[in-house]
Scaffold this motif. Structure first.
Motif, PDB file in Angstrom:
ATOM      1  N   ARG A 198       5.610 -28.279  -8.299  1.00 51.12           N
ATOM      2  CA  ARG A 198       6.133 -27.740  -7.042  1.00 51.12           C
ATOM      3  C   ARG A 198       6.330 -28.827  -5.991  1.00 51.12           C
ATOM      4  NH1 ARG A 198       3.587 -24.170  -9.944  1.00 51.12           N
ATOM      5  NH2 ARG A 198       4.012 -21.932  -9.757  1.00 51.12           N
ATOM      6  N   GLY A 199       6.218 -30.084  -6.425  1.00 53.62           N
ATOM      7  CA  GLY A 199       6.429 -31.191  -5.499  1.00 53.62           C
ATOM      8  C   GLY A 199       5.274 -31.423  -4.552  1.00 53.62           C
ATOM      9  N   GLN A 200       4.081 -30.981  -4.924  1.00 47.76           N
ATOM     10  CA  GLN A 200       2.896 -31.120  -4.067  1.00 47.76           C
ATOM     11  C   GLN A 200       1.987 -32.217  -4.621  1.00 47.76           C
ATOM     12  OE1 GLN A 200       1.203 -27.204  -4.268  1.00 47.76           O
ATOM     13  NE2 GLN A 200       3.020 -26.214  -3.402  1.00 47.76           N
ATOM     14  N   ASP A 201       1.694 -33.216  -3.796  1.00 43.11           N
ATOM     15  CA  ASP A 201       0.853 -34.333  -4.208  1.00 43.11           C
ATOM     16  C   ASP A 201       0.066 -34.816  -2.986  1.00 43.11           C
ATOM     17  OD1 ASP A 201      -0.345 -36.537  -5.303  1.00 43.11           O
ATOM     18  OD2 ASP A 201       1.496 -37.673  -5.664  1.00 43.11           O
ATOM     19  N   LYS A 202      -1.249 -34.610  -3.009  1.00 42.38           N
ATOM     20  CA  LYS A 202      -2.088 -34.963  -1.855  1.00 42.38           C
ATOM     21  C   LYS A 202      -2.622 -36.392  -1.907  1.00 42.38           C
ATOM     22  CE  LYS A 202      -3.669 -30.234  -0.960  1.00 42.38           C
ATOM     23  NZ  LYS A 202      -4.851 -29.339  -0.813  1.00 42.38           N
TER      24      LYS A 202
ATOM     25  N   LYS B  99      13.760 -27.308  -6.472  1.00 41.95           N
ATOM     26  CA  LYS B  99      15.013 -27.126  -7.211  1.00 41.95           C
ATOM     27  C   LYS B  99      15.349 -28.374  -8.016  1.00 41.95           C
ATOM     28  CE  LYS B  99      19.852 -25.776  -6.541  1.00 41.95           C
ATOM     29  NZ  LYS B  99      20.884 -25.388  -5.520  1.00 41.95           N
ATOM     30  N   PHE B 100      15.101 -29.548  -7.436  1.00 40.08           N
ATOM     31  CA  PHE B 100      15.388 -30.802  -8.129  1.00 40.08           C
ATOM     32  C   PHE B 100      14.524 -30.947  -9.376  1.00 40.08           C
ATOM     33  CE2 PHE B 100      13.895 -35.138  -8.864  1.00 40.08           C
ATOM     34  CZ  PHE B 100      15.083 -35.792  -9.134  1.00 40.08           C
TER      35      PHE B 100
ATOM     36  N   GLN C 212       6.761 -23.933 -13.003  1.00 38.93           N
ATOM     37  CA  GLN C 212       6.840 -23.353 -11.664  1.00 38.93           C
ATOM     38  C   GLN C 212       6.654 -21.830 -11.685  1.00 38.93           C
ATOM     39  OE1 GLN C 212      10.671 -24.711 -10.331  1.00 38.93           O
ATOM     40  NE2 GLN C 212       9.940 -26.788  -9.852  1.00 38.93           N
ATOM     41  N   HIS C 213       6.811 -21.228 -12.854  1.00 39.54           N
ATOM     42  CA  HIS C 213       6.656 -19.770 -12.969  1.00 39.54           C
ATOM     43  C   HIS C 213       5.283 -19.378 -13.513  1.00 39.54           C
ATOM     44  CE1 HIS C 213      10.852 -19.111 -11.970  1.00 39.54           C
ATOM     45  NE2 HIS C 213      11.206 -20.010 -12.891  1.00 39.54           N
ATOM     46  N   ARG C 214       4.394 -20.347 -13.666  1.00 42.42           N
ATOM     47  CA  ARG C 214       3.049 -20.060 -14.175  1.00 42.42           C
ATOM     48  C   ARG C 214       2.043 -20.057 -13.033  1.00 42.42           C
ATOM     49  NH1 ARG C 214       2.646 -20.639 -19.873  1.00 42.42           N
ATOM     50  NH2 ARG C 214       4.774 -20.527 -20.689  1.00 42.42           N
TER      51      ARG C 214
END
Length: 430
Positions: free
Chosen positions: A270-274, A214-215, A247-249
């Protein structure tokens, strides 16, 4: 909701009204400080990004109190020079890093131009990194003034949460070093770095797991790590300007359109970072470069920028107690083609004069009928410090160069960078 005091580092118990509504405190009940941080995940996050506030300018103001209330612009005051950085007062006038100095002077005519003292900043950086080591061995430096820290598993060691440890670090840097830093705390590197920019200067910001998507949604795509000017323009042409639109793709669609970067866009949006916090290996080279406001083939201009670059690299070599034998000239043409020319010396060097005299004829040869937008110099193939710039029987001036440069360094350490310099560092009159 968890509340921490940035002054005494205490966890402040939440209070509620008779109706069960949380009472928002404005001061710490223990020390009365208003510096409070509230977040539901504050005690659960352990990846931090620390960034010194206007680092070079902050060090200069610390060392010279007369500059405290003045707009300080860090730059080599020479033709075609660009701004290295500036203080927040100068930023209020529109001055920014990498801006041509002549433009900065127009925007901020009262600005004080200060020549960077790289050796001093390097020493301050070392002192900050010594404090890092008191918290965790998992440190990934990004530059002299910023780094990632992974404080996972340090709670039992320090008897406090990672958030409290970072608050201690910021306070300790202010107390012992005399500058301020901003901290971002999150659950991965991307969001930690993004958070550290949210509350500058002297800030502490948090981005948690529950709020991340959301941020990010309303923020510009340029906030995504790896999105530069060209990709930003391409995304804009495709009608994508905010992270929420990504985020909608679907990932496969982004990869088909943007290649490998498409997968990064999908996950980071999406805030994902490995990526892990990885302690950096020892530097294999030390370099400096500058970009011109307009492409140029003017040899006077090129040489005027070459010399301060040689001095900057030399200062970094001396500050890090390194010496190198491979000297590389880097040039970028107006059509973005990069040229590199390297030469290896029989002995390693630290001297700016040696770098300049070696690279100057190479530059003069390459600049025939060519315009350049960037010039840089680098030193690699590090050798033993004690072997650097030893007297050479075949070069009678070698000992003289070292003696003169050592004398200049001593004067600058005592009276400041601008106290002495060589004639070629003065602005050229046309």
């Amino acid at each position: 909701m968890t509340t921490l005091c940035r002054t005494c580092f205490r966890v402040i118990p939440e209070k509620t009204t008779p109706d069960g509504e949380p009472v928002r405190l404005h001061r710490c009940p223990a020390c009365r400080s208003p510096r409070l941080v509230r977040h539901p995940e504050l005690l659960d996050l352990s990846i931090a990004h620390m960034d010194c506030d206007a680092f070079y300018a902050a060090v200069e103001k610390r060392d010279n109190p007369e500059l405290l209330s003045k707009p300080v612009i860090m730059a080599y005051d020479a033709p075609r020079s660009v701004v290295s950085t500036c203080c927040y007062i100068a930023r209020m006038s529109g001055v920014r890093s990498a801006m041509p100095l002549y433009k900065a002077k127009k925007l901020c005519p009262d600005g004080v131009i200060v020549t960077p003292r790289m050796a001093v900043y390097s020493e301050v950086s070392k002192a900050i990194h010594t404090l890092f080591q008191k918290l965790t061995p998992s440190i990934e430096p990004l530059s002299l003034d910023e780094a990632y820290l992974d404080l996972s598993g340090t709670e039992k060691l320090h008897g406090r949460s990672p958030a409290q440890s970072m608050m201690w670090l910021a306070a300790e840097i202010r107390k012992t070093i005399g500058i301020t830093v901003s901290v971002g705390l999150s659950y991965n590197k991307y969001l930690a770095k993004l958070a550290s920019d949210l509350d500058k200067p002297d800030g502490f910001a948090v981005i948690g797991r529950q709020e991340a998507v959301k941020f990010l949604a309303p923020r510009p795509v340029s906030d995504i790590w790896g999105v530069g000017k060209a990709l930003n323009q391409k995304l804009a042409r495709d009608g994508i300007s905010t992270i929420g639109q990504l985020q909608h793709r679907e990932e496969r669609d982004l990869v088909a359109r943007y290649g490998q970067m498409g997968s990064q866009l999908f996950h980071l949006s999406r805030g994902q970072d490995k990526r892990r916090v990885t302690p950096r290996q020892k530097a294999k080279s030390i370099s400096a470069e500058t970009t011109f406001a307009t492409d140029t083939s003017d040899m006077d201009i090129l040489l005027a920028r070459l010399w301060p670059l040689c001095e900057k690299v030399s200062a970094r070599l001396k500050a890090s107690d390194k010496a190198g034998s491979t000297i590389t000239l880097k040039l970028k043409t107006g059509d973005f083609k990069t040229l590199t020319r390297s030469h290896t010396l029989p002995r390693p060097t630290q001297l700016a004069e040696t770098l300049y005299q070696l690279v100057k004829p190479v530059l003069e040869k390459e600049a025939v009928n060519k315009k350049f937008r960037l010039i840089g110099i680098g030193v690699s193939s590090f050798g033993k410090r004690e072997d650097a710039d030893a007297p050479d029987l075949l070069d009678r001036d070698s000992g003289k160069r070292k003696t003169i440069e050592s004398a200049i360094d001593q004067v600058r350490q005592k009276f400041g960078t601008e106290a002495i310099g060589k004639g070629r560092s003065l602005p050229r009159k046309k």
